[in-house]
Design a protein around this motif. Structure first.
Motif, PDB file in Angstrom:
ATOM      1  N   SER A 157       0.865  -1.143   0.163  1.00  0.00           N
ATOM      2  CA  SER A 157      -0.048   0.081   0.124  1.00  0.00           C
ATOM      3  C   SER A 157       0.892   1.423  -0.098  1.00  0.00           C
ATOM      4  O   SER A 157       2.046   1.187   0.705  1.00  0.00           O
ATOM      5  N   LEU A 158       0.157   2.167  -0.629  1.00  0.00           N
ATOM      6  CA  LEU A 158       1.017   3.629  -0.520  1.00  0.00           C
ATOM      7  C   LEU A 158      -0.095   4.580   0.188  1.00  0.00           C
ATOM      8  O   LEU A 158      -1.218   4.470  -0.084  1.00  0.00           O
ATOM      9  N   GLN A 159       0.373   5.117   1.187  1.00  0.00           N
ATOM     10  CA  GLN A 159      -0.277   5.944   2.181  1.00  0.00           C
ATOM     11  C   GLN A 159      -0.052   7.470   1.757  1.00  0.00           C
ATOM     12  O   GLN A 159       1.215   7.802   2.244  1.00  0.00           O
ATOM     13  N   ILE A 160      -0.905   8.240   1.378  1.00  0.00           N
ATOM     14  CA  ILE A 160      -0.933   9.733   1.111  1.00  0.00           C
ATOM     15  C   ILE A 160      -1.457  10.559   2.326  1.00  0.00           C
ATOM     16  O   ILE A 160      -2.563  10.182   2.514  1.00  0.00           O
ATOM     17  N   THR A 161      -0.594  11.216   2.746  1.00  0.00           N
ATOM     18  CA  THR A 161      -1.244  12.419   3.673  1.00  0.00           C
ATOM     19  C   THR A 161      -0.981  13.754   3.185  1.00  0.00           C
ATOM     20  O   THR A 161       0.089  14.178   2.796  1.00  0.00           O
ATOM     21  N   GLU A 162      -2.065  14.455   3.023  1.00  0.00           N
ATOM     22  CA  GLU A 162      -1.937  15.934   2.499  1.00  0.00           C
ATOM     23  C   GLU A 162      -2.670  17.050   3.554  1.00  0.00           C
ATOM     24  O   GLU A 162      -3.458  16.989   3.846  1.00  0.00           O
ATOM     25  N   HIS A 163      -1.593  18.117   3.771  1.00  0.00           N
ATOM     26  CA  HIS A 163      -1.984  19.041   4.672  1.00  0.00           C
ATOM     27  C   HIS A 163      -2.020  20.262   4.028  1.00  0.00           C
ATOM     28  O   HIS A 163      -1.246  20.744   3.223  1.00  0.00           O
ATOM     29  N   TYR A 164      -3.385  20.850   4.018  1.00  0.00           N
ATOM     30  CA  TYR A 164      -3.630  21.809   3.220  1.00  0.00           C
ATOM     31  C   TYR A 164      -3.918  23.156   3.976  1.00  0.00           C
ATOM     32  O   TYR A 164      -4.418  23.200   5.153  1.00  0.00           O
ATOM     33  N   LYS A 165      -3.349  24.580   3.476  1.00  0.00           N
ATOM     34  CA  LYS A 165      -3.651  25.681   4.259  1.00  0.00           C
ATOM     35  C   LYS A 165      -4.308  26.479   3.080  1.00  0.00           C
ATOM     36  O   LYS A 165      -3.712  27.071   2.277  1.00  0.00           O
ATOM     37  N   LEU A 166      -5.950  26.514   2.921  1.00  0.00           N
ATOM     38  CA  LEU A 166      -6.321  27.056   2.106  1.00  0.00           C
ATOM     39  C   LEU A 166      -6.976  28.438   2.489  1.00  0.00           C
ATOM     40  O   LEU A 166      -7.213  28.754   3.396  1.00  0.00           O
ATOM     41  N   ALA A 167      -7.021  29.398   1.496  1.00  0.00           N
ATOM     42  CA  ALA A 167      -7.341  30.636   1.568  1.00  0.00           C
ATOM     43  C   ALA A 167      -8.317  31.280   0.413  1.00  0.00           C
ATOM     44  O   ALA A 167      -7.792  30.820  -0.666  1.00  0.00           O
ATOM     45  N   HIS A 168      -9.103  32.361   0.665  1.00  0.00           N
ATOM     46  CA  HIS A 168      -9.668  33.003  -0.565  1.00  0.00           C
ATOM     47  C   HIS A 168      -9.000  34.080  -0.765  1.00  0.00           C
ATOM     48  O   HIS A 168      -8.669  34.908  -0.019  1.00  0.00           O
ATOM     49  N   ALA A 169      -8.461  34.191  -2.082  1.00  0.00           N
ATOM     50  CA  ALA A 169      -7.444  35.273  -2.443  1.00  0.00           C
ATOM     51  C   ALA A 169      -8.144  36.456  -3.147  1.00  0.00           C
ATOM     52  O   ALA A 169      -7.252  37.144  -3.537  1.00  0.00           O
ATOM     53  N   GLY A 170      -9.259  36.568  -2.944  1.00  0.00           N
ATOM     54  CA  GLY A 170      -9.956  37.392  -3.659  1.00  0.00           C
ATOM     55  C   GLY A 170     -10.128  38.810  -2.825  1.00  0.00           C
ATOM     56  O   GLY A 170      -9.577  39.123  -1.725  1.00  0.00           O
ATOM     57  N   ALA A 171     -11.014  39.687  -3.237  1.00  0.00           N
ATOM     58  CA  ALA A 171     -11.303  40.942  -2.386  1.00  0.00           C
ATOM     59  C   ALA A 171     -11.863  40.702  -0.979  1.00  0.00           C
ATOM     60  O   ALA A 171     -12.654  39.475  -0.821  1.00  0.00           O
ATOM     61  N   HIS A 172     -11.333  41.133  -0.043  1.00  0.00           N
ATOM     62  CA  HIS A 172     -11.361  40.818   1.289  1.00  0.00           C
ATOM     63  C   HIS A 172     -13.040  41.191   1.757  1.00  0.00           C
ATOM     64  O   HIS A 172     -13.470  42.155   1.341  1.00  0.00           O
ATOM     65  N   HIS A 173     -13.447  40.492   2.699  1.00  0.00           N
ATOM     66  CA  HIS A 173     -14.770  40.466   3.302  1.00  0.00           C
ATOM     67  C   HIS A 173     -14.804  41.515   4.224  1.00  0.00           C
ATOM     68  O   HIS A 173     -14.119  41.270   5.384  1.00  0.00           O
ATOM     69  N   LYS A 174     -15.575  42.239   4.164  1.00  0.00           N
ATOM     70  CA  LYS A 174     -15.731  43.495   5.404  1.00  0.00           C
ATOM     71  C   LYS A 174     -17.284  43.433   5.733  1.00  0.00           C
ATOM     72  O   LYS A 174     -18.253  43.067   5.050  1.00  0.00           O
TER      73      LYS A 174
END
Lengths: 467, 78
Positions: free
Chosen positions: A243-260
């Motif tokens: 078996s191949l075991q894959i672990t992925e750690h994500y830091k996701l962000a919304h890079a558009g206009a900031h929400h105010k």
């Protein structure tokens, strides 16, 4: 003795002849672009530029290099440059990929960065060729206004030039810009300019000298999801037991206009066509087929809002973070899954084993600012090397995992600014003697045998105080 | 990728792991039981060290492989 002299003369003549092509190499600026067509696609957060250049050699000697110029700000955002030459006529057109590499020219103005494309065959005088270039730029769309409320639409600036920046003389050129919707707030006019539907056409312009530049700004509406993974660490652990075991750690962000302002869940759910049009709540990850044991969790625990669908050719994991992502919001999570090792581990003809895996982020239509792939090789692997289709930074590390004595070698590959076009396979080669697989059961057997020896020793030793 | 690339699979089919672990552990535990029964029923003078060592060695081989297959069958791919 008599035969040596003519042989020496022949060698001398041959070496002189081979110097001629080097003496005859001309300056590549002899190439003139007779027609340039630039199509810019602004429909998603990743800007794709397609250049079709018809090149003619107006000099006296054969030229084999075509140069592309970029302003310094654009070079930092350049994720991929691909060039291809069209061979054949209408129906039988085939694209042959060409080599592109960064280069320097002493008389280039103002830190313009240059790339050179090596043509298939050197162009002879007054011969023409057609070269197609694909450029992919990330973080090029600047949200303006920089902050929007929940019920506003997202508008972005795109900075470019109406005249294609090039070290070659361009006889005729046209630029077509495709906007995501018909709503375009404003665009710089450089006559002749035309705007029809979702297309803005700059040109045709005739006879522009090299390095001419005419800056333009296009202010348009873009509500496509600006999903950017700021940091992605993918760990691929190879086990020869299957078996191949894959672990992925994500830091996701919304890079558009900031929400105010305030986020109103009531307004978001009751009027989805007006509220949160630039936000996104679903992400799709394309995984290889025959994936098992998929999990999606973050620091709080398991996230159950996900769906896995698969067939024999691919698996699709649709994940929904705990909250919809508005401008400036972030989410951190971990996705893990297992794959059968026989789909990815192969034996090369020279006896080495190699892992054939796909680089890049499995989540579609996202930009990764910083991607790290760690391939953990089993204990006892030697001489690891990685081969990738584009330049990556590599180094080695050690990791201690289950039943490890000396530690496992980890090949770490790092790349910045990764786009979906980088999802091509890479290989990691290593040498492994199959007898090392027995090390693990032998270790367990020795432990049990030591326990039995302890029992035997205890039962044979006489610890009584009196005879 | 080379056209004659041979895929590498596990030496033992993955589907056999649970069955193999049950059988190996069962035999190993039976041999461990026989070792301790031998120790408990014979007196100190009539014990044979060779028999003890052989029973212990064979039992530890079966227990070692059994616990390896148990780890693999439960998803800890070591």
């Amino acid at each position: 003795m008599a035969g040596v002299v003519p042989r020496l003369l022949l060698v001398l003549l041959f070496s002189v002849i081979t110097q001629f092509p080097l003496l005859a190499r001309s300056s590549s600026l002899d190439l003139q672009i007779t027609n340039a067509e630039c199509r810019i696609d602004l429909t998603s957060q990743i800007v794709k530029v397609f250049l079709t250049l018809k090149v003619e050699n107006t000099g006296t000697s054969p030229a084999s290099e075509l140069l592309l110029a970029f302003p310094p700000r654009q070079v930092d955002r350049l994720a991929l440059v691909k060039a291809a030459c069209t061979v054949g006529k209408k129906k039988k057109k085939t694209y042959v990929p060409l080599e592109v590499k960064p280069t320097e020219l002493p008389d280039a103005p103002n830190d313009t960065k240059l790339f050179s494309i090596l043509l298939l065959n050197p162009l002879k005088t007054s011969e023409t060729a057609t070269v197609e270039v694909l450029l992919i730029l990330t973080h090029c769309l600047e949200p303006f206004p920089a902050e929007i409320s929940q019920s506003e639409s997202q508008l972005v600036y795109y900075h470019d030039s109406a005249i294609i920046l090039s070290p070659h003389y361009i006889k005729q050129q046209t630029t077509y810009i495709k906007t995501p919707s018909t709503k375009v707030e404003s665009y710089t006019r450089v006559e002749p300019t035309n705007h029809a539907g979702t297309q803005i056409i700059y040109g045709p312009y005739a006879d522009r000298p090299p390095y001419s530049f005419s800056p333009i700004i296009v202010h348009s509406e873009n509500n496509s999801p600006f999903a950017v993974v700021e940091e992605l660490v993918r760990e691929v652990e190879i086990s020869h037991w299957g078996s191949l075991q894959i672990t992925e750690h994500y830091k996701l962000a919304h890079a558009g206009a900031h929400h105010k302002g305030v986020f109103s869940r009531v307004e978001y759910q009751s009027r989805p066509s007006i509220s949160g049009v630039s936000s996104f709540k679903h992400l799709l990850a394309r995984l290889p087929p025959r994936v098992h044991s998929v999990y999606y969790r973050d620091e709080i625990g398991n996230i159950s809002s996900s769906h896995l669908r698969g067939d024999s050719r691919k698996s699709e994991l649709e994940i929904e973070p705990r909250y919809p992502l508005f401008g400036g919001w972030k989410a951190t999570f971990v996705i893990g899954y297992g794959l059968p090792v026989e789909d990815f581990l192969f034996e090369s003809p020279d006896g080495r084993r190699y892992l054939n895996f796909s680089f890049g982020c499995p989540v579609v239509e996202t930009v990764v600012d910083d991607l790290t792939i760690k391939v953990v090789l089993p204990e006892g692997s030697q001489d690891p090397t990685a081969v990738a289709p584009f330049p990556v930074d590599q180094h080695l590390e050690t990791k201690y995992s289950y039943l490890d004595v000396v530690g496992r070698t980890v090949v770490v590959l790092k790349k910045k600014n990764v786009v979906p076009e980088h999802s091509s396979p890479f290989q990691v080669y290593y040498k492994f003697n199959p007898i090392f697989m027995l090390a693990e059961p032998m270790m367990l057997t020795c432990v049990f045998f030591l326990l039995f020896m302890g029992c035997i020793a205890y039962l044979h030793v006489d610890l009584s105080l009196h005879k | 990728m080379a056209p004659e690339a041979k895929p590498i699979a596990s030496p033992i089919p993955v589907a056999w792991y649970p069955t193999l672990s049950v059988f190996a552990l069962a035999i190993g535990l039976v041999l461990t039981a026989s070792f301790f029964i031998y120790e408990a029923t014979t007196s100190r003078k009539s014990r044979s060290l060779t028999k003890e060592l052989i029973t212990g060695a064979v039992a530890s081989v079966f227990l070692g492989f059994g616990s390896l297959f148990l780890l693999l069958a439960s998803g800890v791919y070591v």
